[in-house]
Design a protein around this motif. Sequence first.
Motif, PDB file in Angstrom:
ATOM      1  N   THR A 208      -4.241  -4.070   3.319  1.00 42.89           N
ATOM      2  CA  THR A 208      -3.846  -4.356   4.697  1.00 42.89           C
ATOM      3  C   THR A 208      -4.877  -5.235   5.384  1.00 42.89           C
TER       4      THR A 208
ATOM      5  N   ARG B 188       1.507  -0.791   8.548  1.00 50.22           N
ATOM      6  CA  ARG B 188       1.977  -1.535   9.712  1.00 50.22           C
ATOM      7  C   ARG B 188       2.290  -0.589  10.868  1.00 50.22           C
TER       8      ARG B 188
ATOM      9  N   THR C 181      -3.972  -0.870  10.889  1.00 48.79           N
ATOM     10  CA  THR C 181      -2.723  -1.580  10.624  1.00 48.79           C
ATOM     11  C   THR C 181      -2.956  -3.089  10.557  1.00 48.79           C
ATOM     12  N   GLU C 182      -2.016  -3.769   9.942  1.00 50.43           N
ATOM     13  CA  GLU C 182      -2.091  -5.230   9.863  1.00 50.43           C
ATOM     14  C   GLU C 182      -2.099  -5.838  11.261  1.00 50.43           C
TER      15      GLU C 182
END
Length: 822
Positions: free
Chosen positions: A677, A762, A640-641
């Motif tokens: 990402t 995210r 995830t970011e």
Amino acid sequence: MLRPGQRATTEGSGPIRSSKAIVTASLLLLFVGSGCSALIYELVWFQWLGLIIGVSAISLGILLATFLGGMGLGAWLLPRWLAVTRHPLRVYAGLEGFIGGYALILAFAIPALARFYPGFAEPGAAAVALRAVFAALLLLPPTMAMGATLPIIARWVGRSRRGMARLGLFYGGNIAGAALGAVLAGFLLLPLFDAFVATAVAVLINLAVGGLALILARALPDVATDREMQGELRERSETAGETPVRFPAALGAVVLISGATALACQVIWTRHLSLFIGATVYGFALILAVFLVGLGIGTTIGSTLGRRLARPALALAACQALLGLAIAWAAFAVTQQLPYWPVNEELRLPADAVRAAWALLPATVLWGASFPLALATLPGPREASATSTGRTVGRLYALNTLGAILGALGATLLGIPLLGSDATQQLLVAAAGLSALLALLLAGNGLSRRAVAAVVVIAVSVLAVRIVPPIPAQVIAAGHYLPDWGRGVDVIYAEEGVTASVAVSREPNGALTYHNSGKVQASSYPRDMRLQRMLGHLTTLLPERREDFLVIGLGAGVTAGALAADPAVERITIAEIEPLVTRVAGRWFRDWNGAVTGDPRVQVVVEDGRHYLQHTDRTFDGITSDPLDPWTRGSAALYTEEFWRLAKSRLRAGGVVTAWGQLYESTEESARSVIATFMSAFPNSAIFANTVDQRGYDLVLVGMADGETLAVDRLIERVNAAASIGASLESVGIDGGLDLLGTFAGRPSDLADWLDGAQINRDRDLRLQYLAGWGSKRYDQAEIFDAMLSRGVAFPQGWFRGDPEHLATLEALIEERQGRTH
């Protein structure tokens, strides 16, 4: 209690002219809605809290115990506290409103609380206690309310045989709703939207259920609110107190054992089915839905039998006895039959549903029938008060839930890793037989008949125990590849761990392959060795300093071994979630990883890598992440970011982050998501390609601090100065530092058009696990790589810095290699 169709005299309730079927259907709809919203919340909350307290076996066990424990506590305690003078349906509506309101608060509170959670980087008693307290504070209030709904309605239906049967039917509706919630969340709300949208839908369901309950409360009188009945209750209270409905210990034991065997088997079968169905979020949702559908069917059957049979205890005993055979059947089908069934990939989802149903439905139907039959077996006075009836049902439900907790935790933390899944299932078969014998004590139809029945139960249990087979090593190793090539795999090691099953196979040419959860994760073949060496060496050769490093995911240990090959490295910490992996890497792959697990500079921490990084106070010169495939349930949290920004914040000045980028067994959309990402968190980043036969295979993503440039001369000097590094690179076909940098395949500016519109992964949605979930067994890596480079790759003037001669050679090498992809 007034019957449907009778005129009510209670204040606030109007005339009733409704059929019993309509009333039952309306009440059933309440429980369907409650079950649906509860399952959506469970999936969402586990996803959110897993990001905070981790996804190790201990953390997931804590979450499961808290969720189920809250429901059990609610069933046991709340019926004592909630006012008997209030209409049960109004109380039900209040509980639904509370659940929805609390869930709405949690949707905003959990992400905010994540910043203040004072976790421990390494496991220990204090870390476990903190996770348990944190989960309890957040989950106990709503789950207790969920658990109280069934005993609250028990007040309304009454203690009669028919009333208990209807209660069993409502319980079945709750389970059916849970199955609907699993499908809705797993295949629609979370894949297409995110956890906030899923929560909003569940809240709306709670509100609708609460509204319907209030409407029904106005139309249907409650015996406990009738003035005459209130006087009777007061009189009982003043004289002898409430008439208790006590149940024998044998019945409580049957209910507890039934819950334990059900959840223990669910843990085992989910793991085994995931080996060949695929450990994706879709596979998990499908298995859960099939399990719940079976429970719902069984509950409906059990509630019907409970109403019609003169001795429901006999039917309860028969269910438990047959469960032994059903558990043995599922164990046989899941390990000996289903992995070898050929599956058309275009019909994969329905085929997987059929496979899961083929194995699981017999046992789940029997478990589902057991609880309503236990309710029908309840002894005691028919004139028992509404409160007493609700408390009794709550106690039985709580015992069933306690059994579920013990079964799930026992199978996960003790049974599978210590005994193996086959021995654990044999114990569960024996437990079902014991439960059947206990149920026979309640039947009361003659000692001789019960003795004969007991002999039959024991014989059936012994037969079932002998049927349970061990899981074949090929299933652990090859998983869903068994119909294609898995039968011929020479597995030299296979073992079941706490979080995963691990295997090692040997090829005729001597090459070793590391398998985790039914899939190849590493091997000594050149294509895999090259990727792992590139990951490790880029991590130590690019940073300004080379002292302290973190490796997330040990696997075969080759990446960590590449880091350890650099003599300048002083300390390496490896975060590995499965304890077995360290033993496998140390025993079977020591010749390829340089015996890294025995290196005094290396510390292995058995912990979720993300959780470790969140709560350590250390910083690193380099961090490399090489987890399981992104489509594996839970792995997307390491892509995830927010995770990449966390990793970036743990870097020292001049440090780097490297990560594996998968192209094979992937889709172009998921590959775009991984890269986009990463680059959103690291605008100053680059891609280096591991190609096979001049075609795309997989990638190394490199992220650097903003403004940093890549020192070509320094990297070349470091390679030339350490013979161990040069030999490591040469063994995988890389001729020194310039050849390593010549695998360069682009920076954000080169890929801007290709990445346009890519979905960023995210924490709030973990989008990648849904995008990648359809990529297993797809081999479009060459096409994805060609699409990635379709607009060409410009030599990054100014970003590569060093001697002009070195830069000119590197530019020519990159142009030559990129040109061959078109």
